[in-house]
Design an enzyme around this catalytic site. Sequence first.
Site, PDB file in Angstrom:
ATOM      1  N   ASP A 197       0.839  -1.248  -0.014  1.00  0.00           N
ATOM      2  CA  ASP A 197      -0.011   0.063  -0.114  1.00  0.00           C
ATOM      3  C   ASP A 197       1.024   1.141  -0.128  1.00  0.00           C
ATOM      4  O   ASP A 197       1.989   1.133   0.261  1.00  0.00           O
ATOM      5  CB  ASP A 197      -0.879  -0.008   1.063  1.00  0.00           C
ATOM      6  CG  ASP A 197      -1.438  -1.138   1.524  1.00  0.00           C
ATOM      7  OD1 ASP A 197      -2.176  -1.777   0.454  1.00  0.00           O
ATOM      8  OD2 ASP A 197      -1.625  -1.658   2.590  1.00  0.00           O
ATOM      9  N   ASP A 236      -1.675  -2.351  -4.386  1.00  0.00           N
ATOM     10  CA  ASP A 236      -2.807  -2.908  -3.707  1.00  0.00           C
ATOM     11  C   ASP A 236      -3.525  -1.796  -3.072  1.00  0.00           C
ATOM     12  O   ASP A 236      -4.217  -0.815  -3.746  1.00  0.00           O
ATOM     13  CB  ASP A 236      -2.145  -3.479  -2.557  1.00  0.00           C
ATOM     14  CG  ASP A 236      -3.150  -4.321  -1.521  1.00  0.00           C
ATOM     15  OD1 ASP A 236      -4.288  -4.670  -1.786  1.00  0.00           O
ATOM     16  OD2 ASP A 236      -2.803  -4.636  -0.423  1.00  0.00           O
ATOM     17  N   ARG A 292     -13.631   1.062  -2.839  1.00  0.00           N
ATOM     18  CA  ARG A 292     -13.454   0.983  -1.363  1.00  0.00           C
ATOM     19  C   ARG A 292     -12.905   2.578  -1.176  1.00  0.00           C
ATOM     20  O   ARG A 292     -11.742   2.792  -1.010  1.00  0.00           O
ATOM     21  CB  ARG A 292     -12.041  -0.025  -1.460  1.00  0.00           C
ATOM     22  CG  ARG A 292     -12.001  -1.266  -1.647  1.00  0.00           C
ATOM     23  CD  ARG A 292     -11.124  -2.136  -1.423  1.00  0.00           C
ATOM     24  NE  ARG A 292     -11.056  -3.482  -1.548  1.00  0.00           N
ATOM     25  CZ  ARG A 292     -10.328  -4.233  -1.554  1.00  0.00           C
ATOM     26  NH1 ARG A 292      -9.099  -4.099  -1.227  1.00  0.00           N
ATOM     27  NH2 ARG A 292     -10.438  -5.660  -1.931  1.00  0.00           N
TER      28      ARG A 292
END
Length: 413
Positions: A197, A236, A292
Amino acid sequence: MKLFMAALTAAALLSPHATDPGHQPLPGKDGWANGTTGGSAAATGHVTTVTTRDQLAAAVSGDTPKIVYVQGVIDANTDSSGRPLSCQDYATGGYTLAGYLKAYDPATWGRGKVPSGPLESARAASESRQAARVQIRVGANTTIVGVGTTARLLGANLVVKSDNVIIRNLTLANAFDCFPQWDPTDGSTGNWNSLFDNVSLQGATHVWVDHNTFTDAPYPDSQEPTYFGRPFQQHDGQLDLTDATDLVTVEQNVFTQHDKTMLVGNSDSKTSDAGHLRITVHHNVFDGVQERAPRVRFGEVHVYDNLYRSGAGFDYSLGVGKQSQIYAQNNNFQFSGVTAADALHNWGGTGIHATGSVVNGKDVDVVAAFNAANPATPLATTVNWTPTLYIGLQPASALPAQLPGSAGAGHLG
């Protein structure tokens, strides 16, 4: 002259008497991270300016109160001498992408089990070598702040497993994984899964993430090839909050050019997350992200006064997951090619409070729109908590004129 001005700017920021972003704690009642001070109380000897990957990693380690100013572009994919590192530099154990694709082609490997054997072990070892450079652990009582408008962390994954951390005024770009894993059992068609991330909060507490820009540019996944019928996804999350992370405020950021943007809670089976994952998400711009924004499990998450703009590949904005308690207020959705129902997705949740929403300039009840389009998986309109830690609400209609010029890196007042 430019070098002189840059040095002067950094020197001014380093002054312990100046009112600057490094010495500012989170204002009172500004979300669940209320009381976060980061490194604002740092002594003079613990205030540093960094310009390289190794300087950054050293400066943010440990738990002594500290302020770390990031100046210019820091590329995490470099060695200790500053030499750029390519994917080939990390590869070990005989790993090659061509070899991996041949070994785990579903036509021969099948779709009923995850990869194993020498090439999967080589992939994992190669990924670990990259992780050793790009994952940078941030200690407790730390403020990281970008200097001016050009501070940029390229390819870096800031990992926060500590308490009392502030991250401000940075562009966090292209945290790519050279070695995604193929998992044919992930979903009905399989998926490529990457590790890094831009910012990973893992069991972190009291974290303020403010005025940053998160982006995959210049290499978004949309430009990557497709293998085994699925995108070769090398990114990610942009900001993932997992492992009972708690008491976080995410405000005035820009999230753009990305797929899996912000995950709150990483597994339905991790019931120990219940009672944690209390997050505030306000005055952010989600521009062209696919999903998301955030997707929530378990947490009490206040999502208000955010601006959402759909783009290519858009799926949904707010993901209502297991035992999630999302309290959404006054969010503005600018959608093209999708409907108001697509503002939400039911990932096994039961309800969401969502009021004051505007979709393409009109007041819309997004829960009613979702339920009308998804009668088999409807959502209730209430949750079991009411936010109190917020300063005030703006009407959603005001956000398109305000947020693009105030959110993100380079816009600290």
